[in-house]
Design a protein around this motif. Sequence first.
Motif, PDB file in Angstrom:
ATOM      1  N   ARG A 152       3.576 -16.753   4.367  1.00 55.23           N
ATOM      2  CA  ARG A 152       3.358 -16.017   3.123  1.00 55.23           C
ATOM      3  C   ARG A 152       4.279 -14.801   3.063  1.00 55.23           C
TER       4      ARG A 152
ATOM      5  N   SER B 174       2.889  -8.172   3.868  1.00 57.06           N
ATOM      6  CA  SER B 174       1.889  -7.899   2.829  1.00 57.06           C
ATOM      7  C   SER B 174       2.341  -6.702   1.994  1.00 57.06           C
TER       8      SER B 174
ATOM      9  N   ARG C 212      -5.578  -7.515  -6.744  1.00 58.64           N
ATOM     10  CA  ARG C 212      -4.248  -7.421  -7.380  1.00 58.64           C
ATOM     11  C   ARG C 212      -4.343  -7.725  -8.880  1.00 58.64           C
TER      12      ARG C 212
ATOM     13  N   THR D  50     -11.915   0.614   1.092  1.00 58.91           N
ATOM     14  CA  THR D  50     -11.190  -0.669   1.184  1.00 58.91           C
ATOM     15  C   THR D  50     -11.664  -1.670   0.132  1.00 58.91           C
ATOM     16  N   GLY D  51     -10.832  -2.680  -0.066  1.00 64.94           N
ATOM     17  CA  GLY D  51     -11.213  -3.785  -0.943  1.00 64.94           C
ATOM     18  C   GLY D  51     -12.404  -4.535  -0.370  1.00 64.94           C
ATOM     19  N   THR D  52     -12.441  -4.660   0.946  1.00 67.15           N
ATOM     20  CA  THR D  52     -13.554  -5.342   1.598  1.00 67.15           C
ATOM     21  C   THR D  52     -14.868  -4.635   1.267  1.00 67.15           C
TER      22      THR D  52
ATOM     23  N   ASP E  70     -12.924 -10.285  -7.616  1.00 71.57           N
ATOM     24  CA  ASP E  70     -12.108  -9.620  -6.607  1.00 71.57           C
ATOM     25  C   ASP E  70     -10.723  -9.491  -7.236  1.00 71.57           C
TER      26      ASP E  70
ATOM     27  N   ASN F 188      -5.057 -14.700  -3.764  1.00 78.54           N
ATOM     28  CA  ASN F 188      -4.133 -14.430  -2.665  1.00 78.54           C
ATOM     29  C   ASN F 188      -3.615 -15.719  -2.016  1.00 78.54           C
TER      30      ASN F 188
ATOM     31  N   LYS G 212      -2.803  -1.912  -2.326  1.00 74.17           N
ATOM     32  CA  LYS G 212      -1.978  -3.129  -2.204  1.00 74.17           C
ATOM     33  C   LYS G 212      -0.715  -2.903  -3.035  1.00 74.17           C
TER      34      LYS G 212
ATOM     35  N   HIS H 276     -10.829 -14.661  -0.507  1.00 76.85           N
ATOM     36  CA  HIS H 276     -10.787 -13.584   0.484  1.00 76.85           C
ATOM     37  C   HIS H 276     -12.195 -13.238   0.955  1.00 76.85           C
TER      38      HIS H 276
END
Length: 350
Positions: free
Chosen positions: A318, A7, A172, A58-60, A169, A140, A200, A84
């Motif tokens: 990935r 990642s 990226r 975080t992104g979450t 979201d 993603n 990221k 995601h």
Amino acid sequence: MTIDLRSDTVTKPTAAMRRAMAEADVGDDVYGEDPTVNRLEQRAAEVTGKEAALFVPTGTMGNTIGIKVHTKHGQEVICEARAHVLNYELAMMAWFSGCLARPIPADGGILSWPQIKSEIRLLGPHWAPTGLIEIENTHNMGGGTVYPLDTIREICDGAHEMGLKVHMDGARVFNAAQALGARVQEIVAPVDTVTFCLSKALGAPVGSMLAGTREDLARARLYRKRLGGGMRQAGVLAAAGLIALEDHPRLLARDHANARFLAEALAKIPGIKIDPSKVETNILIFDVSGAGLTTTEFSTRLKSQGVLINGINGREMRIVTHYDVDRAGCVQALEAIEQVAAGAVAGAKA
Ligand code: TLP
């Protein structure tokens, strides 16, 4: 040295980031007194063209709060089937916002307004009403795919006409900007809130941003506190985040070129399937089932060669390119993949 392509979250902070972290001006951010966090939030608002932005760990958490701000318990959130927010965030939209996902499968993860429109529900004797549309850019698990600007505009115009909000979201979204040759501001202009990640592709050790209207972000700040995200002297983290935001978008072209290089080379390896024309940014997904190995077996063999790449299911793996793996590292990874694939083919024949 291990080559880690699992990642773009695995990057280590640069020397400049570490210096900035050590020297950061800090205060108590729960009182709004951390000058470095305040500067990062202001810059994130400017870069996204939104009224306000919030630093979250975080992104979450950014997505969780973005969804919460726009919805009520008992509503549905329309998202793509591999989103995601649906598959990798521990059901937070249900746990925190009391919402059900209404997933729609789409080619490459990119939804269109007609697809979304046909799934929108009003409150009825059996139905939970749609509360929010969520889109992921880049997508993603779609393989780092990019939403065309017109598609975002059409989705948002359609949703807004029906009184619905759109959360992006954009973990990226800087990769999307690089791929489109557009500014992040243009990409996110029609959406109501956007999450993007500093940790990221941009390479910060920690942190994401949520941006939107001043009113939504004032409520978001309270949700962040509820979730345990009041981080006090967070300027030490924001200092690295500022470098990620200001200096690292220009590094993404190299990651994208490396991803294309890898995709073209992988397509030539017997037993591996990938369409290089579908690789738009820094993520590539390829099928290894033709090599006669499961992705777990493939990963384990690669690891013994010093290369880390994970499977996303039994057949597909990935790769995510990032600034800590240069072209030479990519070549080394390819050699290892070729060896594992060839060994497996030979083993299967024997
Ligand atoms: N993605 C991670 C894993 O969780 C899969 C990765 O390695 O790609 N939105 C998108 C589109 C993401 O890719 C991620 C992280 C997140 C949100 C969540 O960010 P964090 O990990 O900061 O909570």
